[in-house]
Design an enzyme around this catalytic site. Structure first.
Site, short mmCIF file in Angstrom:
data_model
loop_
_atom_site.label_atom_id
_atom_site.label_comp_id
_atom_site.label_asym_id
_atom_site.label_seq_id
_atom_site.Cartn_x
_atom_site.Cartn_y
_atom_site.Cartn_z
N GLU A 289 0.85 -1.20 0.00
CA GLU A 289 0.00 0.00 0.00
C GLU A 289 0.88 1.25 0.00
O GLU A 289 1.83 1.34 0.79
CB GLU A 289 -0.91 0.02 1.22
CG GLU A 289 -1.76 1.27 1.36
CD GLU A 289 -2.64 1.26 2.60
OE1 GLU A 289 -2.92 2.36 3.14
OE2 GLU A 289 -3.04 0.17 3.05
N GLU B 262 -2.50 11.39 3.44
CA GLU B 262 -3.51 11.21 4.48
C GLU B 262 -3.50 12.48 5.34
O GLU B 262 -2.44 13.02 5.66
CB GLU B 262 -3.20 9.99 5.35
CG GLU B 262 -3.45 8.68 4.67
CD GLU B 262 -3.30 7.51 5.63
OE1 GLU B 262 -4.31 6.93 6.03
OE2 GLU B 262 -2.14 7.19 5.97
#
Length: 548
Positions: free
Chosen positions: A436, A441
């Site tokens: 990932e 974020e």
């Protein structure tokens, strides 16, 4: 840890003195007697020594060490880390205090080996001679607080609160906090510290009452901080990953502290350069909280005037990828479903993160040249919030390139937008085996910071490799979030400036096709507590482009 009993205790002296009030009687003056000291010395090079002092009629004990540090231990037990490199002998004097102020003392010598050394931190901290540091008042997050327990999500970031630039300016706070001068000096193997607080210190609300304040708010209170104190550099034990900490702790003797008083003297160095210092300390009377302070070598007067030493302009990032391979400019009036898939529902255990939203197709819209993913407070299928999540799985997948997304973040505590990628073999091998790459974020509860992360076997979830950087106006202005992905490196950039580099290797799952994901989660492990007044907010994406 194997412990070796220290033998050959050297008894140096036994002293007695008393300072009594006139009404004290002989039976209230109880001289501590039969003072004994034992020590257990580690043999692993950590420099740790456990001391135990005991005496009849003793109420408390004070340990004085020949390296200049001291500590009070009411129960007589104290663990000290000696950090002078090599095998060294230290004199330790213990004073046992009894009722009426009488005392007795005894000294021992301990021989301790320490293999710890951090010359880089020492050099940056002292400048090789003497260097003065000031609170970085002009920077976002110069003061912050977050959870301290290693089991808490993101326990090493100030997720509860971060101060805005110059937030504490005005009234008397700027004069008692921002104008502090902390000087670290080097003399041979030793480091000393001195705090010039101009007579006043900025106290946390939990300590203000103890020092004559009104107890109910942070306050500036008179405090004499003059005099040099010894400083020890020691290995940190917080459990913060190496990519988010130098793994070194500043231990200030004599109750010294770094500008904001929280009852702590040990500060983990999260990062340090020639002109910047970022530290974390666990609060003395509330070990569930960790406080963060940023420092600079620029005095407050120059920071507030916008002056100070100018830092050189960073070299422009040189990309390896110039040819536009694919993009979505979101110029139409609907999402291109030949490329994007809607993901619906709440997944398993809130998509593995305890998220509290239910994803719906209706929460994803395209208008006015932008994509909007909107989180709302509304009931759906047993959940109190809805939002949107889209992917390019099976439609557009690729290996290597420069991925850029220009976006504005939503507003509100509890929002957790992300732009990220998963390996195209996700359905076959699962997570984290697939790999990932989190391009961006951001959480509404910590608006002054954005982060990127890499998840793979052995480094996933709370143990992912994470890079963080400051960001301003994330919800009101567009910013460009970029990853440069090659077989050698994965480089993350914000607005064209590199802030995190990861070395890629053939053994890692980052050398095959990946697909794109964009979503806005609510709550969960990283999003945290949702604000009571949150109703609706969107992540707006101007474009996403891939160059190869």
């Amino acid at each position: 840890m194997k412990m070796i009993k220290k033998i050959g205790i050297l008894v140096l002296l036994f002293g007695l003195f008393s300072c009594q009030e006139d009404d004290l009687t002989l039976d209230t003056i109880m001289v501590p007697a039969d003072l004994s000291i034992s020590s257990e010395i580690s043999d692993d090079g950590s420099g740790l020594v456990e001391f135990n002092a005991s005496a009849t009629n003793a109420l408390t004990y004070k340990f004085n060490f020949s390296d200049g540090s001291s500590a009070v231990a009411p129960n007589g037990n104290y663990t000290k880390r000696f950090t002078r490199t090599g095998l060294n002998t230290y004199l330790v004097t213990v004073v046992a205090y009894g009722q009426g102020g009488v005392s007795s003392s005894k000294s021992v010598e301990v021989e301790v080996r320490s293999d710890f050394s951090d010359p880089d931190t020492k050099e940056f901290l002292t400048g090789g001679n003497s260097k003065t540091w000031y609170v970085a008042s002009a920077q976002a997050g110069h003061l912050g607080v977050g959870p301290s327990e290693a089991g808490a999500p993101d326990f090493y970031t100030p997720t509860y609160y971060t101060a805005a630039p110059f937030e504490k300016a005005g009234d008397e706070l700027s004069s008692c906090f921002y104008t502090d001068e902390i000087t670290f000096s080097e003399s041979g193997e030793n480091i000393t510290y001195e705090l010039n607080n101009n007579g006043f210190t900025f106290f946390n609300v939990d300590y203000a009452g103890e020092f004559g304040g009104s107890a109910g708010q942070d306050e500036c209170l008179a405090l004499d901080t003059s005099g040099e104190k010894s400083v020890t550099l020691a290995p940190a034990s917080s459990g913060i990953p190496a990519d988010a900490s130098t793994q070194t702790e500043i231990q200030i003797g004599g109750g010294g502290f770094m500008s904001y008083y929280i009852g702590a003297s040990n500060y983990e160095v999260l990062s340090i350069t020639e002109n910047t210092l970022y530290v974390r300390a666990v609060m003395g009377n509330n070990p569930a909280l960790a406080w963060y302070v940023k420092f600079t070598t620029t005095p407050y007067a120059q920071q507030s005037a916008g002056g100070g030493a100018e830092e050189p302009e960073p070299e422009p990032f040189q990309t390896q990828f110039e040819d536009l391979a694919w993009s979505d400019e979101f110029d139409g009036d609907a999402l291109d479903t030949s490329v994007w898939n809607y993901e619906i529902g709440n997944g398993t255990d809130g998509w593995g993160n305890n998220e509290v939203q239910y994803y719906k197709e209706e929460n994803v819209t395209v208008q006015d040249g932008s994509l909007f993913i909107t989180a709302k407070r509304e009931s759906e299928s047993g959940f109190d919030f809805t939002s949107g999540r889209i992917t390019t799985q099976d439609n557009y997948e690729f290996t290597y390139g420069r991925i850029e997304a220009r976006a504005k973040m939503p507003e509100g505590g509890g929002t957790w937008p992300a732009i990220w990628m998963l390996g195209a073999n996700f359905d076959e091998v699962g997570w984290p085996e697939t790999g990932e790459i989190d391009i961006m974020e951001w959480v509404g509860n910590n608006p002054g910071e954005t982060s990127s992360a890499l998840h793979y076997p052995g480094n996933s979830g709370g143990n992912a490799v994470v890079g963080r950087t400051e960001i301003a106006n994330a919800s009101t202005e567009f910013h460009t979030y970029t990853v440069e992905w090659t077989s050698e490196n994965i480089i993350l950039l914000l607005d064209g400036e590199e802030f995190f580099t990861f070395t890629n290797e053939a053994s890692l799952p980052f050398n095959k096709d990946f697909f794109l994901i964009m979503n806005v989660a609510m709550g969960g492990g990283l999003g945290g507590e949702i604000a009571d007044d949150f109703q609706e907010s969107s992540m707006e994406v101007d474009y996403i482009r891939i160059y190869q």
